[in-house]
Design an enzyme around this catalytic site. Structure first.
Site, PDB file in Angstrom:
ATOM      1  N   HIS A 152       1.895   4.517  -2.916  1.00 30.28           N
ATOM      2  CA  HIS A 152       2.078   5.960  -2.743  1.00 30.28           C
ATOM      3  C   HIS A 152       3.459   6.399  -3.227  1.00 30.28           C
ATOM      4  CE1 HIS A 152      -1.642   6.524  -0.637  1.00 30.28           C
ATOM      5  NE2 HIS A 152      -1.297   5.799   0.420  1.00 30.28           N
ATOM      6  N   ASP A 210     -39.493 -33.553 -11.103  1.00 31.80           N
ATOM      7  CA  ASP A 210     -39.530 -33.985 -12.505  1.00 31.80           C
ATOM      8  C   ASP A 210     -40.678 -33.321 -13.262  1.00 31.80           C
ATOM      9  OD1 ASP A 210     -37.365 -35.673 -12.030  1.00 31.80           O
ATOM     10  OD2 ASP A 210     -38.681 -37.307 -11.380  1.00 31.80           O
ATOM     11  N   HIS A 242       0.847  -1.202   0.000  1.00 31.07           N
ATOM     12  CA  HIS A 242       0.000   0.000   0.000  1.00 31.07           C
ATOM     13  C   HIS A 242       0.882   1.252   0.000  1.00 31.07           C
ATOM     14  CE1 HIS A 242      -3.447   2.552   1.463  1.00 31.07           C
ATOM     15  NE2 HIS A 242      -2.425   3.250   1.946  1.00 31.07           N
ATOM     16  N   GLU A 243       1.856   1.272   0.903  1.00 33.74           N
ATOM     17  CA  GLU A 243       2.752   2.423   0.982  1.00 33.74           C
ATOM     18  C   GLU A 243       3.645   2.513  -0.252  1.00 33.74           C
ATOM     19  OE1 GLU A 243       2.257   4.648   3.119  1.00 33.74           O
ATOM     20  OE2 GLU A 243       0.869   3.514   4.369  1.00 33.74           O
TER      21      GLU A 243
END
Length: 404
Positions: free
Chosen positions: A25, A202, A21-22
């Site tokens: 950035h 059926d 995630h970092e």
């Protein structure tokens, strides 16, 4: 031993997800000409660090997150002379939004990659399951002694004794038409005594009288959706199970996006319901039954990860990790400071405000004063930290376990 191994592996997977995630950035910030001062995994005292170019990389003692320090993220930061022109708050709006979105975007990408891999290796849930009330199995009616835990029972149940078989499609319970298994179950819960049930077998409609048996089930109480024990009707049937569908390299792509879309809707509902779960978490900490629908912390997620590895359910391990990354993306995109979504909202607000001023022949206004937003930011932080402590405590004293 495998349980502990699973906990460690899942905790490590969470840490890697946060680190990526970092990285999102950092990578986009560099590509758009901003200065990344520091990239660290963890918090607290520094265990190791090194400098490469203008960025310091390192690992800190507490492995509960990470951070990417971009010069000039807000106008209140002190900047070195060489950082002033590259300050983030001075950049074009699209660059700021791209950098801020890159972190949650990385978590979304991880989610998509994991679900795509699951589609190829194990298969995904059937995107078009039967919508009718198809009977999968019949059996005895067991009491639900605690939430999610059924006591042992033997022998045929009311449905089997009345001649209902696996593969039958229930179309009517008493005077109530039903078009799905959930509707059928709801109608049965409200019934008692001998009730006519119409099934299709059926292509032929068959009417059979079933003696509804009273039993205990945990059902939503209608006030916040919390589960409570109640005496309801049951006939001893289960829904037909639909196995996962495996996909090819190309067909897995639309299936991946479809499943991720469904998960996103569920994540949105879960986030909206967070305030209603506080009471259930407090009761769980006090020794009450832990509602499996209550939120969990990193601790609880790791325990569930340990359960999946302990039972050899690697598909559940990876699917749960995919869900967790989707949750991380959704939370970080909330338009509240200090989340990424809050900073995106500020950048977009500044852009719209300056466009309006330009249309009126005025010069651009000064950047938003983050100092004035600090009280609201602190309120959000207190609420988030408080909720995190609540979930961590519940996960330590009364964790959600998959196989107990």
């Amino acid at each position: 031993m495998m349980f502990v191994t699973g906990i460690v592996l899942f905790a490590l997977a969470i840490l890697i997800s946060v680190a990526l995630h970092e990285c999102g950035h950092m990578w986009v910030a560099r590509r758009t000409g901003m200065k990344v001062r520091r990239y660290f995994v963890g918090f607290g005292p520094t265990l190791w660090s090194t400098r490469r170019g203008e960025t310091e990389y390192g690992v800190k003692a507490v492995p509960l997150g990470g951070f990417c320090d971009i010069a000039g993220m807000t106008p209140v930061e002190e900047l070195d002379p060489d950082e002033r022109d590259r300050a983030m708050y001075k950049q074009a709006t699209w660059k700021r939004v791209a950098v801020l979105f890159a972190g949650p975007g990385m978590n979304l990408a991880i989610c998509l990659v994991l679900i795509y891999a699951i589609a190829l290796v194990w298969g995904l849930p059937n995107l078009h399951p039967p919508t009718r009330a198809v009977i999968g199995e019949t059996g005895c009616v067991a009491q639900e002694v605690s939430q999610g835990k059924l006591e042992q029972c033997t022998g045929p149940g009311p449905a089997a004794l009345a001649g209902i078989r696996s593969g039958d499609v229930v179309v009517k319970v008493g005077d109530t038409p039903v078009s799905s298994f959930d509707e059928m179950a709801a109608a049965v819960r409200k019934s008692h005594g001998s009730v006519p049930i119409v099934v299709e077998r059926d292509g032929t409609a068959i009417v059979t009288y079933v003696d509804i048996e009273s039993t205990q089930r945990w059902i939503p109480n209608g006030q916040g959706g919390e589960l409570q024990p109640a005496t309801v009707g049951a006939i001893g049937v289960g829904a037909a199970r639909v196995g996962p569908v495996r996909y090819g390299v190309f067909s897995a792509m639309p299936a991946t996006f479809a499943v991720t879309g469904d998960l996103t809707v569920e994540v949105g509902k879960a986030l909206a319901a967070l305030p209603t779960k506080v009471g259930a978490l407090v009761r769980a900490i006090g020794g009450g039954q832990r509602d499996p629908q209550t939120p969990i912390s990193v601790v609880g997620a790791s325990i569930i990860g340990g359960d999946t590895v302990d039972h050899g359910l690697w598909v559940a391990f990876w699917f749960f990790l995919a869900q967790l990354n989707l949750i991380l993306a959704a939370i970080n995109l909330l338009p509240l400071l200090p989340f990424d979504g809050g900073h995106i909202a500020v950048a977009v607000f500044e852009r719209i405000r300056n466009m309006v001023r330009s249309a009126r022949g005025k010069v651009a206004a000064a950047p938003v004063n983050y100092l004035k937003l600090l009280p609201a930011t602190y309120v959000v932080l207190v609420l988030v930290v408080g909720y995190m402590l609540l979930t961590v405590t519940a996960d330590l004293v009364n964790p959600i376990r998959l196989f107990q």
